[in-house]
Design an enzyme around this catalytic site. Structure first.
Site, PDB file in Angstrom:
ATOM      1  N   ASP A 174       5.174  52.003  22.401  1.00 51.33           N
ATOM      2  CA  ASP A 174       4.298  53.095  21.971  1.00 51.33           C
ATOM      3  C   ASP A 174       3.255  53.155  23.077  1.00 51.33           C
ATOM      4  OD1 ASP A 174       2.191  54.615  21.019  1.00 51.33           O
ATOM      5  OD2 ASP A 174       2.580  54.073  18.939  1.00 51.33           O
ATOM      6  N   HIS A 175       3.374  54.159  23.939  1.00 57.21           N
ATOM      7  CA  HIS A 175       2.572  54.101  25.172  1.00 57.21           C
ATOM      8  C   HIS A 175       1.068  54.181  24.891  1.00 57.21           C
ATOM      9  CE1 HIS A 175       2.838  58.465  24.796  1.00 57.21           C
ATOM     10  NE2 HIS A 175       1.778  58.546  25.566  1.00 57.21           N
ATOM     11  N   HIS A 237       1.601  56.733  17.103  1.00 56.61           N
ATOM     12  CA  HIS A 237       0.317  56.601  17.796  1.00 56.61           C
ATOM     13  C   HIS A 237      -0.871  56.497  16.827  1.00 56.61           C
ATOM     14  CE1 HIS A 237       2.907  57.734  20.970  1.00 56.61           C
ATOM     15  NE2 HIS A 237       2.826  59.025  20.813  1.00 56.61           N
TER      16      HIS A 237
HETATM   17  P1  NAP Z   1      15.557  63.692  29.181  1.00 55.67           P
HETATM   18  O1  NAP Z   1      14.731  64.297  30.244  1.00 55.67           O
HETATM   19  O2  NAP Z   1      16.423  64.576  28.334  1.00 55.67           O
HETATM   20  O3  NAP Z   1      16.481  62.586  29.864  1.00 55.67           O
HETATM   21  C1  NAP Z   1      17.563  61.989  29.190  1.00 55.67           C
HETATM   22  C2  NAP Z   1      18.265  61.061  30.138  1.00 55.67           C
HETATM   23  O4  NAP Z   1      19.429  60.561  29.471  1.00 55.67           O
HETATM   24  C3  NAP Z   1      18.740  61.731  31.405  1.00 55.67           C
HETATM   25  O5  NAP Z   1      18.603  60.839  32.485  1.00 55.67           O
HETATM   26  C4  NAP Z   1      20.223  61.968  31.126  1.00 55.67           C
HETATM   27  O6  NAP Z   1      20.902  61.987  32.349  1.00 55.67           O
HETATM   28  C5  NAP Z   1      20.564  60.740  30.320  1.00 55.67           C
HETATM   29  N1  NAP Z   1      21.736  60.927  29.473  1.00 55.67           N
HETATM   30  C6  NAP Z   1      21.968  61.928  28.591  1.00 55.67           C
HETATM   31  N2  NAP Z   1      23.163  61.755  28.000  1.00 55.67           N
HETATM   32  C7  NAP Z   1      23.689  60.622  28.528  1.00 55.67           C
HETATM   33  C8  NAP Z   1      24.911  59.932  28.328  1.00 55.67           C
HETATM   34  N3  NAP Z   1      25.859  60.361  27.466  1.00 55.67           N
HETATM   35  N4  NAP Z   1      25.133  58.818  29.046  1.00 55.67           N
HETATM   36  C9  NAP Z   1      24.220  58.368  29.928  1.00 55.67           C
HETATM   37  N5  NAP Z   1      23.036  58.963  30.155  1.00 55.67           N
HETATM   38  C10 NAP Z   1      22.788  60.089  29.460  1.00 55.67           C
HETATM   39  O7  NAP Z   1      14.692  62.844  28.152  1.00 55.67           O
HETATM   40  P2  NAP Z   1      13.270  62.157  28.431  1.00 55.67           P
HETATM   41  O8  NAP Z   1      12.214  63.146  28.169  1.00 55.67           O
HETATM   42  O9  NAP Z   1      13.297  61.461  29.726  1.00 55.67           O
HETATM   43  O10 NAP Z   1      13.199  61.121  27.220  1.00 55.67           O
HETATM   44  C11 NAP Z   1      13.895  59.895  27.232  1.00 55.67           C
HETATM   45  C12 NAP Z   1      13.443  59.088  26.012  1.00 55.67           C
HETATM   46  O11 NAP Z   1      12.039  58.865  26.117  1.00 55.67           O
HETATM   47  C13 NAP Z   1      13.661  59.779  24.666  1.00 55.67           C
HETATM   48  O12 NAP Z   1      13.900  58.809  23.682  1.00 55.67           O
HETATM   49  C14 NAP Z   1      12.291  60.417  24.393  1.00 55.67           C
HETATM   50  O13 NAP Z   1      12.082  60.639  23.020  1.00 55.67           O
HETATM   51  C15 NAP Z   1      11.378  59.354  24.961  1.00 55.67           C
HETATM   52  N6  NAP Z   1      10.058  59.846  25.347  1.00 55.67           N
HETATM   53  C16 NAP Z   1       9.921  60.770  26.334  1.00 55.67           C
HETATM   54  C17 NAP Z   1       8.653  61.195  26.706  1.00 55.67           C
HETATM   55  C18 NAP Z   1       8.461  62.187  27.814  1.00 55.67           C
HETATM   56  O14 NAP Z   1       7.288  62.452  28.144  1.00 55.67           O
HETATM   57  N7  NAP Z   1       9.508  62.727  28.410  1.00 55.67           N
HETATM   58  C19 NAP Z   1       7.523  60.685  26.047  1.00 55.67           C
HETATM   59  C20 NAP Z   1       7.687  59.734  25.051  1.00 55.67           C
HETATM   60  C21 NAP Z   1       8.961  59.323  24.717  1.00 55.67           C
HETATM   61  P3  NAP Z   1      22.269  62.770  32.652  1.00 55.67           P
HETATM   62  O15 NAP Z   1      22.113  64.140  32.091  1.00 55.67           O
HETATM   63  O16 NAP Z   1      22.344  62.706  34.145  1.00 55.67           O
HETATM   64  O17 NAP Z   1      23.320  61.967  31.980  1.00 55.67           O
END
Ligand code: NAP
Length: 490
Positions: A174-175, A237
């Site tokens: 939880d950042h 949070h």
């Molecule tokens: P995102 O931009 O949609 O990235 C998802 C990642 O997963 C991509 O690298 C995608 O790469 C990979 N992926 C998708 N399907 C896959 C598969 N079948 N096999 C292997 N890799 C796969 O999501 P994100 O925003 O980075 O979020 C990631 C996590 O962090 C989530 O749980 C989100 O709730 C959490 N989070 C994010 C933020 C934020 O600010 N972004 C904040 C808090 C929490 P490919 O398409 O190349 O496979």
């Protein structure tokens, strides 16, 4: 194996091409590398990349600088991998064994699952089946939020993870727990007897926690429309902020003792019921409006990828009571929302007034003392006191004493992800959430969702660029309080 600081580690970066990795994690890795952390990283996602193109991608996420980063970037390797294809994990085993030897990483491993939540359990299972979790060193898995979407799904995910990892190896991130002023709450309370001695129901009238955003739903629209403000922000949070503000001093400043005290707070928050839901929770959704910078923005229901009839709340306010001795009768008001008038996170502690005395007429209008923890955008503290006006009347006027942490340490406060990664590298899980914290938090959320579904709690609309619906003001007004105006600067 005993863990100490700065042990060499192999980091498995699942979701290597994703938004979180690019915006937060690679810059954090870079800062840690500059502080002599010894690691190599395998980037994992489906998109085709070579090691070279992956290193280019990482380089672009780092702040512009003339520093030579090649020794940092050379430690990053890329393997195309689909979580749903177990055979990809055998190739990963070969690469990780090779890098273990090449960098002398002693079998220490961090699996960072920055993936859609539906993949968390599956990734863990394939890691185990491919023998990647059998290692001569230690292993930690970092799980991004959300950890489930209700108690039942969180329990299922937890059980899946426990098939592969021990509780002590699971780092639920939880950042907010990595933010400077959130970490400062403990020092503020337990290093300052003038606060701790009055930190209870005798002297505090109410606590107000605001986490407001000016952004709309953006690229997370589909996810957000299924989730809403309560589950996206309050379950994690805000619960953590309440726990740190309200917990008893731990018997020792050690991981389990601290988490134990936080759990006791979350466990003691009174659940919602159909009878009290109208006095406890307000749900809101934004209509079109104009933001503080003059930008005109559409209504939530007119945003891309949002259902035209969506009943998802983009704002929630609530009144919680913590049923323990210290906090008996003290309301903890919380509010969070999108498209609000300012981006700010702060905790306001409002102290009780002095008794009124007719012969002290010139003091009776004194404003309440407020202690404000400014979490973001500015980081700091402010304390509102009353002093005598500089005139004949003897009346009082409010003044504010301030401490601005990020003004004093400009550019030197590490980002939350950097701190939390550093903690995980050295095996310190104090600032990650333990399963029972998550479990009690979800059961509280479940009670709210059940009560508002049963009573069909209305969705109150608010104009984008405002501080939420009028019903959120009434929530406090019924108790004789009001929200204190937000301060975005200390
Ligand atoms: P995102 O931009 O949609 O990235 C998802 C990642 O997963 C991509 O690298 C995608 O790469 C990979 N992926 C998708 N399907 C896959 C598969 N079948 N096999 C292997 N890799 C796969 O999501 P994100 O925003 O980075 O979020 C990631 C996590 O962090 C989530 O749980 C989100 O709730 C959490 N989070 C994010 C933020 C934020 O600010 N972004 C904040 C808090 C929490 P490919 O398409 O190349 O496979």
């Amino acid at each position: 194996m005993m863990e100490t600081q700065k042990q060499p580690t192999l980091i498995f970066m699942f979701g290597a091409t994703g938004d979180l990795a690019r915006r937060k994690l690679y810059p954090a890795f870079y800062q840690l590398y500059k502080k002599n952390q010894d690691f190599a990283v395998i980037g994992l996602a489906r998109r085709p990349h070579t090691d070279e193109s992956y290193r280019d991608l990482i380089n672009q996420t780092l702040p512009k600088s003339s520093e030579d980063r090649s020794s940092f970037l050379d430690r990053f390797y890329y393997l195309p991998l689909d979580i749903e294809r177990p055979e990809n994990f055998s190739t990963l085993k070969e690469l990780s064994d090779r890098l273990d030897g090449q960098y002398g990483l002693q079998g220490n491993r961090i699996f960072y699952l920055s993936l859609a939540p539906r993949f968390f359990g599956l990734a863990a299972k394939h890691l185990r089946n491919a023998g990647l979790t059998e290692t001569s060193g230690w292993k930690h898995v970092i799980i991004e939020k959300p950890f489930g979407h209700d108690f039942a799904s969180a329990k299922k995910l937890n059980n899946d993870l426990l098939q592969v990892f021990d509780e002590k190896e699971i780092y639920r991130i939880d950042h907010y727990l990595g933010k400077e002023m959130i970490q400062n709450i403990e020092s503020l309370r337990f290093a300052n007897p003038i606060f701790e001695s009055v930190w209870n129901h005798r002297y505090i009238s109410n606590v107000q926690i605001t986490l407001s955003e000016t952004l709309g739903v953006g690229e997370r629209a589909s996810y957000y429309d299924q989730t809403g403000a309560l589950l996206d922000m309050v379950q994690n949070h805000i619960m953590q902020m309440i726990a740190l503000t309200a917990m008893e001093p731990p018997s020792r400043f050690e991981t389990e003792e601290t988490r134990y005290e936080k759990v006791k707070v979350i466990q003691s928050i009174r659940h919602a019921s159909a009878e009290n839901i109208f006095n406890q929770v307000v749900r809101g959704q934004y209509t079109g409006g104009v933001l503080a910078d003059g930008t005109k923005v559409p209504a939530y229901r007119d945003e891309e990828k949002i259902d035209k009839n969506s009943n998802t709340e983009t704002f929630v306010a609530a009144r919680f009571f913590i049923d323990n001795y210290r906090w008996s009768g003290v309301p903890f008001y919380i509010r969070t929302g999108k498209r609000m008038s300012a981006k700010s996170t702060e905790i306001v502690i409002q102290f009780k007034d002095n008794p009124k005395n007719p012969y002290f007429y010139h003091l009776n209008d004194a404003a309440p003392n407020l202690l404000v923890v400014h979490v973001q955008p500015d980081e700091g503290l402010s304390l509102k006191l009353n002093v005598k006006q500089f005139n004949e009347t003897g009346n009082t006027m409010p003044i504010t004493m301030k401490f601005c942490n990020n003004c004093a340490n400009e550019g030197n406060t590490p980002d939350a992800y950097e701190r939390l990664l550093a903690d995980c590298l050295k095996g310190d899980s104090t600032n990650f959430t333990r399963w029972d914290e998550v479990a009690y938090s979800w059961s509280l959320m479940d009670s709210i969702v059940a009560a508002w579904s049963e009573k069909q709690l209305p969705l109150d609309h608010y104009e984008a660029g405002s501080m939420g619906p009028a019903s959120a003001d009434q929530l406090l007004a019924r108790d004789g309080f009001h929200w204190w105006p937000l301060t975005t600067t200390v």
